[in-house]
Design a protein around this motif. Structure first.
Motif, short mmCIF file in Angstrom:
data_model
loop_
_atom_site.label_atom_id
_atom_site.label_comp_id
_atom_site.label_asym_id
_atom_site.label_seq_id
_atom_site.Cartn_x
_atom_site.Cartn_y
_atom_site.Cartn_z
N ALA A 166 0.36 -0.93 -0.34
CA ALA A 166 -0.07 0.07 -0.09
C ALA A 166 0.80 1.70 0.45
O ALA A 166 0.30 2.38 -0.42
CB ALA A 166 -0.70 -0.13 1.62
N VAL A 167 2.22 1.64 1.20
CA VAL A 167 3.06 2.36 0.24
C VAL A 167 3.31 2.76 -0.38
O VAL A 167 3.40 3.71 -0.97
CB VAL A 167 4.29 2.23 1.34
N TYR A 168 3.94 1.17 -1.16
CA TYR A 168 4.30 1.98 -2.56
C TYR A 168 2.96 2.43 -3.62
O TYR A 168 3.06 3.37 -4.20
CB TYR A 168 5.19 0.10 -3.39
N ARG A 169 2.15 1.67 -3.09
CA ARG A 169 0.89 2.31 -4.29
C ARG A 169 0.68 3.64 -3.68
O ARG A 169 0.86 4.42 -5.34
CB ARG A 169 -0.09 1.16 -4.29
N ASP A 170 0.59 3.83 -2.85
CA ASP A 170 0.61 5.48 -2.65
C ASP A 170 1.88 6.53 -2.35
O ASP A 170 1.76 8.03 -2.85
CB ASP A 170 0.47 5.80 -1.12
N LEU A 171 2.59 6.21 -2.81
CA LEU A 171 4.11 7.00 -3.36
C LEU A 171 4.03 7.08 -4.79
O LEU A 171 4.71 7.98 -5.41
CB LEU A 171 5.45 6.22 -2.86
N GLY A 172 2.89 6.58 -5.54
CA GLY A 172 2.50 6.57 -6.92
C GLY A 172 3.14 5.60 -7.70
O GLY A 172 3.66 5.04 -9.04
N PHE A 173 4.29 4.33 -7.59
CA PHE A 173 4.80 3.31 -7.81
C PHE A 173 3.48 2.50 -9.02
O PHE A 173 2.79 2.43 -8.17
CB PHE A 173 5.41 2.19 -6.84
N ASP A 174 4.35 2.10 -9.64
CA ASP A 174 3.70 1.46 -10.68
C ASP A 174 4.64 -0.49 -9.94
O ASP A 174 5.09 -0.78 -10.13
CB ASP A 174 4.24 1.08 -12.45
N VAL A 175 3.37 -0.55 -9.74
CA VAL A 175 3.56 -2.42 -8.39
C VAL A 175 2.80 -3.40 -9.57
O VAL A 175 1.46 -3.52 -9.38
CB VAL A 175 2.78 -2.04 -7.14
N ARG A 176 3.55 -4.23 -9.93
CA ARG A 176 3.73 -6.08 -9.94
C ARG A 176 3.12 -6.93 -9.39
O ARG A 176 4.62 -7.04 -8.65
CB ARG A 176 3.90 -6.03 -11.72
N LEU A 177 3.01 -7.85 -9.72
CA LEU A 177 2.76 -9.18 -8.96
C LEU A 177 2.81 -10.85 -9.78
O LEU A 177 2.56 -10.66 -10.54
CB LEU A 177 1.73 -9.30 -8.76
N VAL A 178 3.72 -11.22 -8.55
CA VAL A 178 4.59 -12.25 -9.74
C VAL A 178 3.21 -13.71 -8.71
O VAL A 178 3.34 -13.39 -7.18
CB VAL A 178 5.77 -12.77 -9.76
N ASP A 179 2.78 -14.85 -9.35
CA ASP A 179 1.85 -15.64 -8.32
C ASP A 179 3.31 -16.50 -7.71
O ASP A 179 4.11 -16.86 -8.34
CB ASP A 179 1.11 -16.24 -9.24
N PRO A 180 2.90 -16.58 -6.07
CA PRO A 180 3.54 -17.48 -5.60
C PRO A 180 3.57 -19.29 -5.64
O PRO A 180 3.15 -19.30 -6.20
CB PRO A 180 3.57 -17.14 -3.92
N LEU A 181 4.65 -19.56 -4.80
CA LEU A 181 4.38 -21.22 -5.79
C LEU A 181 4.31 -21.59 -4.33
O LEU A 181 5.50 -22.23 -2.88
CB LEU A 181 6.11 -21.88 -6.31
N PRO A 182 3.58 -22.53 -4.30
CA PRO A 182 3.54 -23.49 -2.64
C PRO A 182 4.71 -23.79 -2.61
O PRO A 182 5.32 -24.93 -3.52
CB PRO A 182 2.13 -24.46 -2.73
N GLY A 183 5.48 -24.19 -0.95
CA GLY A 183 6.24 -24.79 -1.39
C GLY A 183 7.88 -23.86 -1.41
O GLY A 183 8.93 -24.83 -1.55
N TYR A 184 7.13 -22.58 -1.68
CA TYR A 184 8.31 -21.69 -1.77
C TYR A 184 8.76 -20.58 -0.67
O TYR A 184 8.24 -19.34 -1.16
CB TYR A 184 8.91 -21.45 -3.15
N PRO A 185 8.36 -21.04 0.34
CA PRO A 185 8.56 -19.81 0.94
C PRO A 185 9.37 -18.40 1.18
O PRO A 185 8.96 -17.25 1.12
CB PRO A 185 8.51 -20.40 2.07
#
Length: 301
Positions: A77-96
């Motif tokens: 949320a902080v990054y979004r409110d700073l105006g960053f373009d935030v992208r996400l990669v899907d987490p893999l089960p078993g890789y904490p």
């Protein structure tokens, strides 16, 4: 004049999960104009500490995945409110450890150098991040040598500063120079607590300059300390206490530094130099050996 919310944030220096800093309210802190920052993150849906590959990890101690998620959400949320373009990669089960997106690769000028992990526990993360880079349209170079992404390869101005000693193979430094066409300066890490460069060396001003970084001298060998003193005579030199809470594992867009709130002296030094500071607690993620920067991979087009 800053609005009331911005004044409050500047005074407290810490973002709460229910109140992230408002975007566009940084004019009082601005050092210079910066382009939009684009970052990649991974939700810690599977976060735990089930093995030990660094001194911070203690599998015998219980971890709290819900708390890790809440702290990560605040950072997001902080990054979004700073105006960053935030992208996400899907987490893999078993890789904490996949939440530590900075280790997933290095992206400069639209080219991604994939990660190649030293430990088998994290081996599948490299291909997963590589697949994301391809799908996102980046040119992808498959690493020949062990490197752990922006954990050990940090761009300051036109130069890549590259850590070695615990994870990244020194041969990967030459490979990075070849892939990115940039000068690469090798730095030798000697304290196992600071096994990645981004735990002992922080980029404060990505554009470069004498005071563009902060670092912990004792994390480096004598020759590397000499290099750092020569190249960054005005660097912020951080105390052992602030480094020990992963204070240097922070992220900056050149104006505002998002940091561990426990690193109080470091935050005060940053404010004195004209940076905005936002404290975000990622203490649960620290149990795995990572913090704010570890959770943040910069995507440079």
């Amino acid at each position: 004049m800053l609005d009331r919310g911005a004044r409050s944030l500047r005074r407290t220096g810490t973002a709460r999960p229910d109140r992230a800093p408002e975007a566009g309210k940084r004019t009082g802190w601005a050092r210079h104009a910066v382009p939009m920052t684009s970052v990649l993150m991974c939700r810690p849906e599977h976060f735990t500490v089930s093995y030990r590959i660094n001194p911070w990890m203690r599998p015998e101690q219980a971890t709290d995945t819900r708390l890790a998620l809440a702290q990560w959400e605040t950072l997001h949320a902080v990054y979004r409110d700073l105006g960053f373009d935030v992208r996400l990669v899907d987490p893999l089960p078993g890789y904490p450890d996949m939440v530590y997106a900075a280790n997933g690769g290095t992206v400069i000028d639209g080219t991604a150098l994939t990660a190649r992990f030293r430990h088998t526990e994290r081996a599948a993360e490299g291909p997963a991040y590589g697949a994301w880079f391809r799908a996102a349209g980046f040119a992808v170079h498959e690493a020949r040598h062990v490197n752990e992404g922006e954990g050990d390869l940090l761009l300051v101005g036109d130069t890549v500063y590259a850590g070695t000693g615990f994870r990244t193979d020194p041969r990967a430094h030459a490979e990075a120079a070849e892939v990115f066409g940039r000068e690469v300066v090798s730095l030798q890490l000697v304290d196992p607590r600071y096994y990645h460069l981004d735990t002992a060396f922080a980029v404060l001003d990505p554009a470069g300059g004498p005071g563009a970084v902060a670092y912990l001298p004792g994390a480096f060998d004598d020759a590397s300390q000499e290099v750092l003193r020569f190249r960054f005579p005005d660097a912020v030199v951080v105390s052992d206490d602030d480094a020990a809470v992963l204070g240097l594992n922070c992220f900056s867009d050149g104006r505002t530094v998002v940091h561990a709130p426990q690193a109080e002296k470091f935050a005060a030094d940053l404010a004195e130099r004209g940076f905005g500071t936002v404290g975000v607690d990622t203490s649960e993620l620290r149990r795995g050996g990572g913090g704010i920067k570890c959770a943040t991979l910069e995507l440079r087009s």
